[in-house]
Design an enzyme around this catalytic site. Structure first.
Site, short mmCIF file in Angstrom:
data_model
loop_
_atom_site.label_atom_id
_atom_site.label_comp_id
_atom_site.label_asym_id
_atom_site.label_seq_id
_atom_site.Cartn_x
_atom_site.Cartn_y
_atom_site.Cartn_z
N GLY A 93 0.80 -1.21 0.00
CA GLY A 93 0.00 0.00 0.00
C GLY A 93 0.83 1.26 0.00
O GLY A 93 0.36 2.32 -0.42
N ASP A 114 3.85 1.71 -1.65
CA ASP A 114 4.33 1.97 -3.01
C ASP A 114 3.49 1.13 -3.97
O ASP A 114 3.92 0.14 -4.53
CB ASP A 114 5.83 1.62 -3.11
CG ASP A 114 6.45 2.19 -4.39
OD1 ASP A 114 5.71 2.83 -5.17
OD2 ASP A 114 7.65 1.98 -4.60
N ASN A 126 -7.75 4.34 6.25
CA ASN A 126 -7.77 4.53 4.80
C ASN A 126 -8.89 3.72 4.18
O ASN A 126 -9.25 2.64 4.67
CB ASN A 126 -6.42 4.17 4.18
CG ASN A 126 -6.33 2.71 3.79
OD1 ASN A 126 -6.75 2.33 2.69
ND2 ASN A 126 -5.82 1.87 4.69
N PHE A 145 -7.84 0.08 -3.51
CA PHE A 145 -6.96 -0.43 -4.57
C PHE A 145 -6.88 0.52 -5.77
O PHE A 145 -7.12 0.11 -6.91
CB PHE A 145 -7.43 -1.81 -5.08
CG PHE A 145 -7.27 -2.93 -4.10
CD1 PHE A 145 -6.19 -3.01 -3.24
CD2 PHE A 145 -8.21 -3.97 -4.07
CE1 PHE A 145 -6.05 -4.07 -2.35
CE2 PHE A 145 -8.08 -5.03 -3.19
CZ PHE A 145 -7.00 -5.08 -2.32
N ASN A 172 -4.15 -10.88 -1.35
CA ASN A 172 -4.84 -10.01 -0.40
C ASN A 172 -6.34 -10.27 -0.50
O ASN A 172 -6.99 -9.81 -1.43
CB ASN A 172 -4.49 -8.54 -0.72
CG ASN A 172 -5.21 -7.58 0.19
OD1 ASN A 172 -5.91 -7.99 1.11
ND2 ASN A 172 -5.06 -6.30 -0.08
N SER A 230 -8.51 -6.87 2.51
CA SER A 230 -8.72 -5.41 2.53
C SER A 230 -10.19 -5.12 2.82
O SER A 230 -11.08 -5.72 2.20
CB SER A 230 -8.34 -4.80 1.19
OG SER A 230 -8.83 -3.48 1.14
N ASN A 286 -11.67 -2.48 1.98
CA ASN A 286 -12.10 -1.37 1.14
C ASN A 286 -12.59 -1.74 -0.26
O ASN A 286 -12.86 -0.88 -1.07
CB ASN A 286 -10.95 -0.35 1.03
CG ASN A 286 -10.58 0.19 2.40
OD1 ASN A 286 -11.47 0.49 3.20
ND2 ASN A 286 -9.30 0.27 2.69
N THR A 287 -12.66 -3.05 -0.55
CA THR A 287 -13.31 -3.51 -1.78
C THR A 287 -14.52 -4.30 -1.32
O THR A 287 -14.37 -5.25 -0.52
CB THR A 287 -12.35 -4.40 -2.61
OG1 THR A 287 -11.26 -3.60 -3.04
CG2 THR A 287 -13.05 -5.01 -3.80
N LYS A 308 -2.64 -12.94 2.94
CA LYS A 308 -2.73 -11.87 3.95
C LYS A 308 -4.11 -11.89 4.58
O LYS A 308 -5.13 -11.85 3.89
CB LYS A 308 -2.46 -10.51 3.30
CG LYS A 308 -2.42 -9.37 4.31
CD LYS A 308 -1.75 -8.16 3.72
CE LYS A 308 -1.67 -7.01 4.70
NZ LYS A 308 -0.98 -5.84 4.13
N ASN A 355 -3.79 -7.34 7.96
CA ASN A 355 -4.23 -6.14 7.25
C ASN A 355 -4.79 -5.14 8.27
O ASN A 355 -4.65 -5.33 9.48
CB ASN A 355 -5.30 -6.54 6.23
CG ASN A 355 -5.22 -5.68 4.96
OD1 ASN A 355 -5.12 -4.46 5.06
ND2 ASN A 355 -5.25 -6.31 3.81
#
Ligand SMILES: Cc1cc2nc3c(=O)[nH]c(=O)nc-3n(C[C@H](O)[C@H](O)[C@H](O)COP(=O)(O)O)c2cc1C
Length: 373
Positions: free
Chosen positions: A69, A71, A117, A121, A183, A186, A188-189, A229, A258
């Protein structure tokens, strides 16, 4: 050095929007990565001493890596070993390019040294990432440490086609990473974390391992270690279900953890405002839960499965807590934001001192030593 960053640099950076300053910093580091003199200067200031460890067939110069996340676009890859990291995990990358969620989508909870955050993605897609990585490789500036790629699912792809989506990114990026991280954690999806269910994950890993064999043959390269993850919000029972796939799907390790969807209690209005934002929480409030998850996995696998410990690592004490709970490798994201560019080298130096003080000659000897069986 960390004192200088916290006192002088951080207040300037924190006076600006968090995503904007993140992007500016990455652009600056990307520029520095192309300047031999700037690279030498960064090495002189921040390079870590060695603390080697070998896992899943890869040699890590030290155990402290850059977390996924930071880079996402491989913008600054030559710089990460220069500022002390023993490996870097680029991405998350998805098969389709996607803009991520609308901004603002990254928030600081400064008093708790945390971030929230909901980036979602944002990334240029696996095809463009492969081109970017080829350019770095052709330029001769490829980093001197192992490079991993974090794979996410494209938002437009339905869950039922997730395995194919992950496999597409994996195939395109296969030649450019030493290891891959699936992953499925996350927040956020939409619904992504449902892919942590055993049957769904089994299907993804089966497809990835089939692609691994094909790509290995067609590129004449070794098969890549594939790690998973996990979310800190999973129950131990759900984690155990994932662990049943370790042997059958050759999972090389678990990255734990995560960000969390939970929030710490607070009476402060400024923190309450930030904590009301949707997204994943990282940093200090995540530390203890992430260590619990590591400890559970280490116990269940009798410390046989490599664990990458991530979540709230800021200091050598935080790092030591995770190593003695069972992590062999570590990663830092929020700690870099709050502690600055000396964070990795400071932790590595501290770990070497701890090992010396305990009369241990290798990091392996410390892994899992706080586990009570
Ligand atoms: C802004 C931001 C973006 C992130 N993006 C990703 C990602 O794309 N893929 C992923 O697996 N983890 C991602 N993470 C999670 C981190 O890799 C890490 O697991 C988490 O932040 C906990 O570590 P920390 O407390 O050191 O930050 C992201 C974290 C942050 C703060």
């Amino acid at each position: 050095m960390s004192w200088f960053y916290r006192t002088f640099t951080r207040p300037i950076l924190f006076s600006q929007d968090s995503e904007a300053i993140h992007n500016r910093t990455l652009r600056l580091l990307g520029w520095a990565g192309k300047q031999p003199l700037a690279c030498e200067l960064l090495s002189a200031l921040y390079q870590a001493p060695t603390l080697p460890i070998e896992l899943f067939g890869l040699k890590f110069p030290n155990p402290v890596g850059l977390a996924a996340g930071m880079d996402k676009h491989a913008a600054a890859m030559p710089v990460w070993p220069r500022i002390g990291f023993g490996f870097s995990e680029l991405g998350g990358v998805t098969a389709q390019p996607q803009p991520g969620n609308p901004a603002p989508r990254m928030f600081r909870a400064v008093a708790d040294e945390a971030l929230i955050n909901r980036m979602g993605f944002n990334n240029p897609g696996a095809d463009a990432m492969a081109v970017r990585l080829k350019t770095w490789r052709d330029s001769g500036r490829w980093p001197s440490h192992p490079v991993g790629i974090n794979l996410g699912k494209s938002k437009v792809t339905p869950l039922s086609e997730a395995a194919q989506d992950y496999a597409t990114s994996f195939r395109l990026l296969f030649p450019y990473a030493d290891f891959f991280v699936v992953n499925v954690s996350s927040p956020n999806t939409p619904n992504l974390r449902q892919l942590q269910d055993k049957a769904a994950l089994d299907e993804i890993l089966a497809q990835l391992q089939a692609t691994n064999r094909q790509q290995s043959e067609s590129c004449s390269l070794p098969a890549r270690p594939i790690l998973v993850k996990v979310a800190p919000d999973l129950s131990f029972e759900a984690l155990d279900e994932i662990l049943t796939l370790v042997v059958s799907r050759q999972i090389a390790g678990i990255v734990a953890t995560n960000t969390t969807i939970s929030r710490p209690e607070t009476t402060r209005a400024d923190l309450a405002r930030v904590y009301s934002e949707t997204g994943g929480l990282s940093g200090k409030p995540l530390r203890a839960r992430s260590t619990e998850v590591i400890r559970h996995i280490a116990r269940q696998t009798h410390s046989k499965l490599p664990i990458v410990g991530v979540g709230g690592i800021f200091t050598v004490e935080d790092a030591w807590e995770k190593i003695t709970a069972g992590a062999s490798l570590l990663q830092v994201y929020t700690g870099l934001v709050y502690e600055g560019p000396a964070v990795a080298s400071t932790i590595v130096k501290g770990l070497r001192a701890k090992l010396r003080a305990l009369g241990l000659s290798h990091l392996h000897e410390a892994v899992g030593t706080s586990l009570v069986t």
